[in-house]
Write an enzyme that holds these catalytic residues in place. Structure first.
Site, short mmCIF file in Angstrom:
data_model
loop_
_atom_site.label_atom_id
_atom_site.label_comp_id
_atom_site.label_asym_id
_atom_site.label_seq_id
_atom_site.Cartn_x
_atom_site.Cartn_y
_atom_site.Cartn_z
N VAL A 279 93.22 33.10 5.62
CA VAL A 279 94.34 34.03 5.62
C VAL A 279 94.94 34.07 7.04
O VAL A 279 94.22 34.28 8.02
CB VAL A 279 93.88 35.44 5.16
CG1 VAL A 279 94.98 36.46 5.35
CG2 VAL A 279 93.43 35.38 3.71
N ALA B 86 91.27 56.96 3.55
CA ALA B 86 90.43 57.80 2.69
C ALA B 86 89.02 57.92 3.27
O ALA B 86 88.43 59.00 3.30
CB ALA B 86 90.38 57.23 1.28
N LEU C 95 82.76 36.20 2.30
CA LEU C 95 81.56 35.38 2.06
C LEU C 95 81.51 34.87 0.62
O LEU C 95 81.29 33.68 0.36
CB LEU C 95 80.29 36.18 2.36
CG LEU C 95 79.02 35.37 2.10
CD1 LEU C 95 78.50 34.70 3.36
CD2 LEU C 95 77.94 36.21 1.46
N ALA C 96 81.74 35.78 -0.33
CA ALA C 96 81.68 35.40 -1.74
C ALA C 96 82.85 34.48 -2.09
O ALA C 96 82.70 33.55 -2.90
CB ALA C 96 81.69 36.64 -2.62
N ARG D 208 86.59 42.97 15.06
CA ARG D 208 85.70 44.11 14.80
C ARG D 208 84.35 43.85 15.43
O ARG D 208 83.47 43.28 14.80
CB ARG D 208 85.50 44.28 13.30
CG ARG D 208 86.49 45.19 12.67
CD ARG D 208 86.00 45.54 11.29
NE ARG D 208 87.14 45.75 10.44
CZ ARG D 208 87.16 45.48 9.15
NH1 ARG D 208 86.10 44.99 8.56
NH2 ARG D 208 88.23 45.72 8.46
N ASP E 171 95.82 43.49 8.72
CA ASP E 171 94.44 43.12 9.03
C ASP E 171 93.96 43.73 10.34
O ASP E 171 94.77 44.10 11.20
CB ASP E 171 94.33 41.58 9.10
CG ASP E 171 92.94 41.06 8.78
OD1 ASP E 171 92.02 41.88 8.57
OD2 ASP E 171 92.78 39.83 8.74
N SER E 172 92.65 43.81 10.47
CA SER E 172 92.01 44.11 11.76
C SER E 172 91.74 42.76 12.39
O SER E 172 91.13 41.90 11.75
CB SER E 172 90.65 44.77 11.55
OG SER E 172 90.72 45.84 10.66
N TYR F 135 92.40 52.50 2.00
CA TYR F 135 90.94 52.64 1.97
C TYR F 135 90.41 53.28 3.25
O TYR F 135 89.66 54.25 3.22
CB TYR F 135 90.37 51.24 1.76
CG TYR F 135 88.89 51.08 1.95
CD1 TYR F 135 87.99 51.51 0.97
CD2 TYR F 135 88.38 50.44 3.08
CE1 TYR F 135 86.63 51.31 1.14
CE2 TYR F 135 87.03 50.23 3.24
CZ TYR F 135 86.15 50.68 2.27
OH TYR F 135 84.81 50.48 2.43
#
Ligand code: UGA
Length: 367
Positions: A220, A160, A204-205, A320, A316-317, A157
């Protein structure tokens, strides 16, 4: 009201108008301006209340259709929010994720360059890539953009999205602005798995769904990654600061000599940085307050590995943290809403919205 917001001859095209950010932007445009909106999406369930608005025209389509792209580019301002932007899909559907986040926006950029429209393209904070736990402020025109290996499809992602940014910046005749959202949250974000979408929504969801269902929140890899959460209403205010600057005199330099064109902007709230574990405990506490129950009666979080949870290729980051200096300097914009306020507002909405769980709609393909 600023004169450009009173100008009823302006039509803004919003691609992804039915998504989480798009639906809030649509409401705000209709409330704060006299503009018309040409809205494109595949899913309209968040904006049912707008479908008969006489200032709106809607089209059920996506950017794979070239004739739709040409039509969108006829309008003077084009906001592109369409994207597949849920991490659980980056591994399982990498080719589709790349097509939707590069091929389609690149053809819209070509059409806007030809027609002279101002393209406001929503990219992602994920272009900063595999940031480490001690990464400092992420600065638009300085921070190196470093991704994980090609076997870690998580980066499909971001790769791109970054290629699209580079394509847009490379087009000679395009008037453009790139927006990099840092974890926007608020009502109508993503979906509740098994109710109006499938798979794993963003955090969040996902945490909201677990709380409503009385299930443990999944951290995670221990929930040590950090994010800076931004109210979607602050994000909408950013858009108005951008519109104001970009439409002032309709020139490449606005009055103050601070051009919003040919710029990528971080849109985030560095004051709202938390680890994902901290987020889980905050949401659990706020949920207990909303439901008027003892927090200890709500299941605590539990750890799960990234690969186990999302599948092979997850990465993962770790941090951020946005620099927001550029948006403040060029647009006078700064996000204001504290994290506890955003979380309470979002959870209150989620609890109310999903108390009757037979809602229509699918997981949206829009930011
Ligand atoms: C995602 C998108 O990939 C970005 O492009 C987008 O800009 C960003 O969301 C956003 O909303 O702005 P990410 O921040 O990794 O990126 O999205 P989440 O799925 O919300 O995950 C945030 C963190 O929470 C990650 O460390 C993830 O591993 C963790 N997480 C997520 C959990 O611990 N538990 C969960 O149930 C879900």
């Amino acid at each position: 009201m600023k004169s450009q917001f009173n100008d009823s001859s302006i039509t803004v095209a919003v691609v992804g108008c039915g998504g989480f950010v798009g639906s809030h932007l649509l409401d705000a445009i209709l409330a704060r301006t006299q503009w018309r909106v040409f809205g494109v999406d595949l899913d309209f369930y968040r904006i049912q209340h707008r479908l008969r608005d006489e200032r709106c025209e809607f089209m059920v389509a996506d950017l794979a259709d070239k004739s739709v792209v040409e039509r969108i580019a006829k309008y003077p301002v084009v906001v592109n929010l369409a994207a597949i932007c849920t991490p659980s899909r980056y591994m399982a559907e990498a080719p589709e994720v790349i097509r939707s986040n590069y091929d389609h926006p690149a053809s819209l950029a070509d059409a806007c360059a030809k027609s002279g429209s101002w393209l406001i393209h929503f990219s992602t904070s994920e272009v900063y890539g595999r940031t480490s736990a001690d990464a400092g402020l992420l600065v638009e025109d300085e921070t190196p953009l470093t991704f994980g290996p090609v076997t870690a499809s998580r980066w499909s992602y971001a790769t791109a999205k970054l290629l699209t940014e580079r394509y847009i910046a490379g087009l000679k005749n395009l008037k453009w602005t790139v927006v990099r959202p840092f974890n926007f949250v608020g009502p109508y974000m993503d979906f509740m798995p098994g109710v109006d979408g499938s798979g794993i929504p963003r955090v969040l969801a996902n945490f909201s769904s677990a709380l409503v269902r009385g299930e443990p929140l999944k951290l995670v890899n221990g929930g040590v990654a950090k994010r800076s959460f931004t109210s979607v209403f602050d994000a909408v205010d950013f858009m108005f600061a951008l519109f104001e600057a970009g439409l002032a005199g309709n020139s490449v330099e606005n009055d103050a000599g601070k051009s919003p064109f040919s710029q990528a902007f971080n849109v985030g709230n560095p004051d709202n940085e938390v680890t994902i574990a901290e987020l889980a405990y905050k949401m659990r506490r706020i949920f207990a307050e909303i439901k008027c129950v003892d927090v200890e009666s709500i299941p605590g979080p539990e750890t799960v590995s990234g690969e186990e949870y999302y599948g092979e290729g997850y990465d993962d980051s770790m941090r951020r943290l946005p620099s927001v200096e550029k948006a403040e300097r060029l647009l006078g914009f700064k996000a204001q809403t504290p994290i506890d306020v955003v979380l309470r507002e979002s959870l209150t909405w989620f609890v109310g919205h999903y108390s009757n769980t037979s809602h229509p709609g699918t997981d949206s393909a829009s930011s």
